[in-house]
Design an enzyme around this catalytic site. Structure first.
Site, PDB file in Angstrom:
ATOM      1  N   GLY A 113      15.237  13.921  -7.686  1.00 31.99           N
ATOM      2  CA  GLY A 113      15.860  15.120  -7.140  1.00 31.99           C
ATOM      3  C   GLY A 113      14.846  16.215  -6.858  1.00 31.99           C
ATOM      4  O   GLY A 113      15.152  17.191  -6.174  1.00 31.99           O
ATOM      5  N   ARG A 114      13.657  16.053  -7.432  1.00 28.95           N
ATOM      6  CA  ARG A 114      12.629  17.071  -7.189  1.00 28.95           C
ATOM      7  C   ARG A 114      11.231  16.451  -7.169  1.00 28.95           C
ATOM      8  O   ARG A 114      10.244  17.092  -7.521  1.00 28.95           O
ATOM      9  CB  ARG A 114      12.700  18.143  -8.246  1.00 28.95           C
ATOM     10  CG  ARG A 114      12.563  17.608  -9.662  1.00 28.95           C
ATOM     11  CD  ARG A 114      12.217  18.711 -10.576  1.00 28.95           C
ATOM     12  NE  ARG A 114      12.353  18.311 -11.955  1.00 28.95           N
ATOM     13  CZ  ARG A 114      12.036  19.099 -12.948  1.00 28.95           C
ATOM     14  NH1 ARG A 114      11.571  20.301 -12.709  1.00 28.95           N
ATOM     15  NH2 ARG A 114      12.174  18.691 -14.177  1.00 28.95           N
ATOM     16  N   ASP A 153      16.715   6.573 -17.697  1.00 26.35           N
ATOM     17  CA  ASP A 153      15.897   6.884 -16.514  1.00 26.35           C
ATOM     18  C   ASP A 153      14.506   7.358 -16.918  1.00 26.35           C
ATOM     19  O   ASP A 153      13.627   7.493 -16.072  1.00 26.35           O
ATOM     20  CB  ASP A 153      16.577   7.948 -15.646  1.00 26.35           C
ATOM     21  CG  ASP A 153      16.944   9.191 -16.428  1.00 26.35           C
ATOM     22  OD1 ASP A 153      17.729   9.071 -17.383  1.00 26.35           O
ATOM     23  OD2 ASP A 153      16.433  10.276 -16.104  1.00 26.35           O
ATOM     24  N   ASN A 154      14.299   7.606 -18.202  1.00 29.57           N
ATOM     25  CA  ASN A 154      12.972   7.997 -18.676  1.00 29.57           C
ATOM     26  C   ASN A 154      12.318   6.881 -19.485  1.00 29.57           C
ATOM     27  O   ASN A 154      11.425   7.137 -20.296  1.00 29.57           O
ATOM     28  CB  ASN A 154      13.070   9.277 -19.515  1.00 29.57           C
ATOM     29  CG  ASN A 154      13.497  10.468 -18.668  1.00 29.57           C
ATOM     30  OD1 ASN A 154      13.300  10.470 -17.453  1.00 29.57           O
ATOM     31  ND2 ASN A 154      14.076  11.464 -19.294  1.00 29.57           N
ATOM     32  N   ARG A 175       1.639  13.694 -10.279  1.00 28.37           N
ATOM     33  CA  ARG A 175       1.728  12.710 -11.361  1.00 28.37           C
ATOM     34  C   ARG A 175       1.208  11.364 -10.882  1.00 28.37           C
ATOM     35  O   ARG A 175       1.484  10.948  -9.752  1.00 28.37           O
ATOM     36  CB  ARG A 175       3.190  12.610 -11.788  1.00 28.37           C
ATOM     37  CG  ARG A 175       3.453  11.593 -12.869  1.00 28.37           C
ATOM     38  CD  ARG A 175       4.690  11.939 -13.629  1.00 28.37           C
ATOM     39  NE  ARG A 175       5.914  11.640 -12.878  1.00 28.37           N
ATOM     40  CZ  ARG A 175       7.141  11.863 -13.367  1.00 28.37           C
ATOM     41  NH1 ARG A 175       7.303  12.368 -14.576  1.00 28.37           N
ATOM     42  NH2 ARG A 175       8.210  11.578 -12.661  1.00 28.37           N
TER      43      ARG A 175
END
Ligand code: AMP
Ligand code: MG
Length: 486
Positions: free
Chosen positions: A91-92, A251-252, A175
């Protein structure tokens, strides 16, 4: 083809089914300024440091230009957030490309905070400076502690504010990851119910992270088992250094076995399995002592999503998934005990080790001992300086441990060497991280963060310079609270 900055992209993700991503560019920012840059990482990626600092290079790190012109992917994924299943996606964040290094390795280069995407829902697609600096500091600290993790190439402040509870300065983090495939990516593909897409994703992940299982009798099963093993090893490493991730949603949890998503994470000072820092984790779901159970739960969700690929008959497939998940605790405990033995200078396994380790941890909990500094003191024979010394039972424990060391064929010096390489002198202490973030965000002073990064870059050095970074002022001992990285 490599351009002059050194970008050498080979974008394999776009070969995957279109349902798995959306193509789009970043949203430009007003006044980008490079505030942190990772020289060593840039070099290992084959990038030219000087050109990245100049306007053309910097524009790419700010999302004002894309290095290869037209690529930018937001990846689709789902996830269980605090136990609840949700559709998510980048989303970002945007994948700029996959960098092929001079050594031939492949890394995702991703901008975080680069603007809205198809998956932004109500969010602004942006990130605040403080949390991006925090991710940079802690991910780099983890890397130097020897723990698999995504890394941070740069933080660019955007010159724009982001609206949270108050207005905060905005930033973009670059990242670097082995990939951004998550358990949630598989949940997303499985949830859509298209077996071909799921198969394509599994093939892709195997090819990228576990090529050795491609020739196995049942590659999907071998893949599942390999991910379970890598995650078990990873979480054992977190536990051994006292790292609390804080938001271990599916999701992590990566497929590669790297630590990802440094939101409300922090390192534990006083040993307490119930340690939680995250303001939103009111139930303590992701407390330090729960982390192995939580990743095991996440991996069970991963196994479920792979069921259609494990066997033609569903019953048989479910059985294979369950058997694989059963393995987690064995791998985890073996890895954790092996690591703990090394922290205590013990070279060989003995039956009574388990008791020795557990009684030490119990004593640490009772005496509110600092986790890192206890092992550091034991390494240098300074146990009398620890909180443990206050306990009547510590003398007995110490005697047992010293006798155990004496009985080894390896010398005391060898045992100390083993301990020195497994007990860090420094971790990113919460008060030090806060001090660095405050100087940067409030006063535009990055010297404190840069100094901290230098100290954290060699955590097993046990140098004099690290001494000041090892202590915890009494006033900082309790009640540290972190907020999600938004
Ligand atoms: P995280 O808590 O960082 O793992 O994020 C959870 C989900 O929320 C992911 O899908 C993120 O992409 C999304 N997200 C977080 N912050 C924002 C934001 N500011 N704008 C849009 N999406 C966001
Ligand atoms: Mg996330």
């Amino acid at each position: 083809m490599t351009n002059k900055v050194g970008w050498n992209f080979d974008n394999s993700y776009e070969q995957l089914p279109r349902s798995l991503f959306s193509v789009q560019g970043p949203t430009p920012v007003q006044a980008p300024k490079l505030v942190l840059f990772n020289d060593a990482l840039a070099k290992s990626l084959g990038l030219n440091r000087d050109l990245l600092h100049e306007s053309e290079g910097l524009e790419a790190l700010a999302g004002n230009a894309i290095p290869n012109g037209d690529y930018g992917l937001a990846q689709a994924y789902a996830g269980h957030q605090f136990g609840n299943f949700t559709m998510l996606g980048d989303g970002r964040a945007l994948l700029l490309g996959e960098q092929i290094t001079p050594q031939g390795d492949r890394f995702d280069i991703q901008l975080k905070g680069s603007g809205r995407t198809a998956f932004s829902r109500g969010g602004d697609g942006r990130a605040a400076l403080g949390p991006m600096l925090r991710e940079y500091l802690i991910s780099e600290a983890m890397h130097h502690l020897g723990i698999p993790t995504t890394r941070s190439l740069a933080v660019v402040s955007t010159g724009e504010d982001v609206r949270r509870e108050t207005n905060l300065p905005g930033a973009i983090l670059t990242r670097v990851a082995a990939s951004h495939l998550r358990v949630g990516t598989f949940q997303y593909a499985a949830g859509r119910g298209d077996a071909d897409d799921l198969k394509a994703l599994a093939h892709y992940a195997i090819d990228r992270h576990y090529p050795e299982v491609a020739g196995a009798e049942n590659p999907s099963l071998a893949f599942l088992q390999s991910v379970i093993k890598r995650q078990a090893e990873l979480i054992a490493r977190w536990q051994l250094v006292g790292f609390v991730h804080g938001v271990m949603n599916t999701d992590n949890t990566t497929i590669s076995g790297e630590t990802i998503d440094y939101g409300p994470c922090a390192f534990m000072d006083v040993y307490d399995p119930k340690t939680v820092f995250s303001s939103i984790d009111v139930q303590g779901r992701y407390a330090y002592g729960n982390q192995p159970y939580m990743v095991n739960w996440n991996l069970a969700r991963f196994a479920e999503s792979l069921v259609p690929l494990l066997h033609d008959e569903q019953e048989q497939a479910v059985k294979l998934a369950q058997q694989s998940i059963e393995e987690f605790k064995h791998v985890y405990l073996n890895e954790w005990f092996t690591g703990m033995r090394k922290k205590l200078g013990l070279f060989h396994e003995q039956e009574e080790d388990e008791k020795l380790i557990e009684s030490l941890l119990k004593l640490m909990e009772e005496t509110k001992a600092d986790y890192t500094n206890t092992f550091r003191a034991l390494t240098f024979g300074k146990q009398e300086e620890t909180e443990l010394a206050a306990s009547d039972q510590f003398g007995d424990w110490n005697k047992q441990w010293l006798a155990r060391l004496d009985a080894q064929v390896e010398s005391k010096e060898e045992a100390q060497q083993l301990m020195k390489t497994h007990n860090p002198a420094v971790i990113p202490r919460n008060h030090r991280v806060e001090e660095a973030l405050e100087a940067a965000v409030e006063r535009d002073d990055y010297s404190v963060a840069k100094k901290l990064l230098v100290v954290l870059s060699d955590p097993y050095a046990h140098s004099e310079e690290q001494e000041a970074f090892a202590h915890v002022p009494k006033s900082c001992k309790n009640g540290y609270v972190t907020y999600c990285g938004t």
